[in-house]
Scaffold this motif. Structure first.
Motif, short mmCIF file in Angstrom:
data_model
loop_
_atom_site.label_atom_id
_atom_site.label_comp_id
_atom_site.label_asym_id
_atom_site.label_seq_id
_atom_site.Cartn_x
_atom_site.Cartn_y
_atom_site.Cartn_z
N ALA A 1 121.11 6.35 2.35
CA ALA A 1 120.07 7.37 2.54
C ALA A 1 120.65 8.51 3.37
O ALA A 1 121.03 8.31 4.52
N ALA A 2 120.70 9.69 2.79
CA ALA A 2 121.22 10.87 3.48
C ALA A 2 120.06 11.79 3.88
O ALA A 2 118.91 11.56 3.51
N GLY A 3 120.39 12.82 4.65
CA GLY A 3 119.39 13.81 5.01
C GLY A 3 118.43 13.37 6.10
O GLY A 3 117.39 14.00 6.31
N ILE A 4 118.76 12.31 6.84
CA ILE A 4 117.93 11.88 7.96
C ILE A 4 118.37 12.67 9.19
O ILE A 4 119.55 12.74 9.50
N VAL B 1 115.78 12.54 17.08
CA VAL B 1 115.21 13.01 15.81
C VAL B 1 115.16 11.89 14.78
O VAL B 1 114.17 11.71 14.07
N MET B 2 116.23 11.09 14.71
CA MET B 2 116.23 9.97 13.76
C MET B 2 115.11 8.98 14.07
O MET B 2 114.43 8.48 13.15
N VAL B 3 114.91 8.70 15.35
CA VAL B 3 113.83 7.79 15.73
C VAL B 3 112.48 8.39 15.38
O VAL B 3 111.60 7.72 14.81
N LYS B 4 112.29 9.68 15.71
CA LYS B 4 111.00 10.33 15.43
C LYS B 4 110.70 10.42 13.94
O LYS B 4 109.53 10.44 13.53
N GLU B 5 111.75 10.49 13.13
CA GLU B 5 111.54 10.53 11.67
C GLU B 5 111.24 9.16 11.09
O GLU B 5 111.10 9.01 9.87
N GLY B 6 111.17 8.14 11.94
CA GLY B 6 110.77 6.82 11.48
C GLY B 6 111.88 5.94 10.96
O GLY B 6 111.62 5.01 10.18
N GLU C 1 111.42 2.07 11.52
CA GLU C 1 110.39 1.48 10.66
C GLU C 1 110.81 1.50 9.19
O GLU C 1 110.61 0.51 8.46
N ARG C 2 111.39 2.60 8.76
CA ARG C 2 111.78 2.74 7.35
C ARG C 2 112.74 1.64 6.92
O ARG C 2 112.61 1.09 5.81
N PHE C 3 113.71 1.30 7.78
CA PHE C 3 114.71 0.33 7.41
C PHE C 3 114.49 -1.04 8.07
O PHE C 3 115.31 -1.94 7.89
#
Length: 387
Positions: free
Chosen positions: A51-54, A145-150, A153-155
């Motif tokens: 997954a890119a763009g995170i 930012v990575m944490v705030k983007e979820g 939870e996502r992974f």
């Protein structure tokens, strides 16, 4: 068991990746070449998901074990470089003037890529491992930012681990500690507005240079006289700007710097004392003083159970005598702190040998470290996710 045979065999290949990354340093979130290289390699390895763009240019890859279902752990490497002119003279040195990998993030990325290749080949674990390649560690807060983007939870990440090289610590050795291992950071800018005028008639002015100089001296008392001597606190002025001419007292002077602490109470003390000092000096001289204070990265805090586990894994690779489990805290900042606030985990240092220090224009990541770092990541994954 010491260094994995396969990691030793891959050392030259991974060093080639590292040196390529070293030659194309990119800053902050703007990592198109670096991110593309990482994404391409992960796809070639056969990761189950890439997954890119995170956080703009971050990448997360998932590798599933062949031994059944289980939890997911995260392994993190940072990818960004620094705005420094390189002076190493290496054949692979930076091709971008004013940018260089002066903190070893090229090495961190390469070691995690090497571990990804090994884990994708063997899959000798249950559950999944998330390989986190993060942008913007050097001040941009990419981890936040990575944490705030979820991402967690996502992974489905339940625990997270990080690693950083340490110049001065011999190759093959590790260092860590439970609790605070790296400092919280803050940045401040203090603007002093006085009354400018002719340098030959200072009595008609309110000299912001003299006033600001007093502030610089007074700020040193925050650590030396306001803080408990056994507590860790750094207040450093790193910029001073004022005036343009020999014969003019300027209207405005400005200083800026950083505060480093290991406890929230000390951070609050530093902020309050800084404001009080500036208010008092402003009143004494009839000047206007504005304090802009920006709390940045929080303390990097290692969780107790995960720190013991990480130390035990390091001991498998290096031997217990070569793992320093009670290292002194480092007053540098690290945005892996945000990931450790979101999930339990641990941050460990790996020896880079007798090299130039981090953020120095003569620094270079030591490729001899690669097999040690790869082995650590692989053993950590296979042990944490044992069937």
């Amino acid at each position: 068991m010491p260094i994995l045979n396969r990691a030793a065999e891959m050392q030259q290949e991974v060093a080639g990746w590292r040196q390529h990354l070293h030659s194309i340093p990119e800053l902050n979130f703007d990592l198109p070449q670096t991110s593309a290289f990482v994404e391409k390699k992960l796809a070639e390895f056969g990761c189950d998901e890439v997954a890119a763009g995170i956080a703009k240019t971050g990448v997360v890859a998932i590798i599933k074990g062949r031994l059944g279902d289980g939890p997911t752990i995260g392994l993190r490497a940072d990818m960004d470089a620094l705005p420094i002119n390189e002076i190493t003279g290496r054949a692979y040195q930076s091709q971008s003037p004013g940018k260089m990998h002066a903190c070893g993030h090229d090495g961190h990325t390469a070691m995690l890529l090497g571990a990804a290749k090994y884990l994708a080949e063997t899959r000798n674990f249950a559950g999944s491992v998330a390989l986190i390649f993060q942008p913007a560690e050097e001040g941009g807060g990419g981890g936040n930012v990575m944490v705030k983007e979820g991402m967690m939870e996502r992974f489905g990440i339940e625990k997270v681990f990080g690693m950083h090289n340490m110049p001065g610590l011999p190759v093959g050795q590790f260092a860590l500690r439970p609790g605070p291992i790296m400092a919280a950071t803050a940045e401040f800018t203090i603007t002093v507005k006085g009354r400018g005028g002719h340098a030959a008639m200072p009595h008609g002015t309110i000299d912001p240079i003299v006033i600001t100089s007093q502030i610089v001296g007074a700020l040193q008392t925050i650590t030396s006289r306001s803080a408990d001597p056994v507590e860790a606190l750094v207040v450093s002025v790193t910029k001073f700007h004022a005036g343009d001419a020999y014969n003019v007292i300027p209207e405005i002077a400005e200083i800026a710097g950083t505060v480093r602490t290991l406890k929230k109470e000390m951070a609050q003390l530093a902020r309050e004392r800084m404001q009080a000092i500036c208010d008092g000096i402003a009143a004494a001289h009839g000047a206007s003083i504005k304090v802009d204070y920006d709390a940045n990265y929080p303390v990097t805090f290692n969780h107790a159970e995960e720190t013991v586990f990480a130390g035990d894994i390091a001991a498998v690779i290096a031997g217990d005598a070569r793992v320093h489990r009670a290292m002194p805290p480092v007053m540098g900042g690290e945005d892996f702190s945000y990931m450790l606030e979101a999930r339990p985990g641990a941050f460990i240092f790996i020896g880079n040998g007798d090299t130039a220090g981090l953020h120095h224009p003569g620094y270079d990541f030591n490729d001899e470290v690669i097999a040690h770092g790869m082995s650590y990541w692989v053993r950590l994954t296979e042990t944490a996710l044992a069937a």
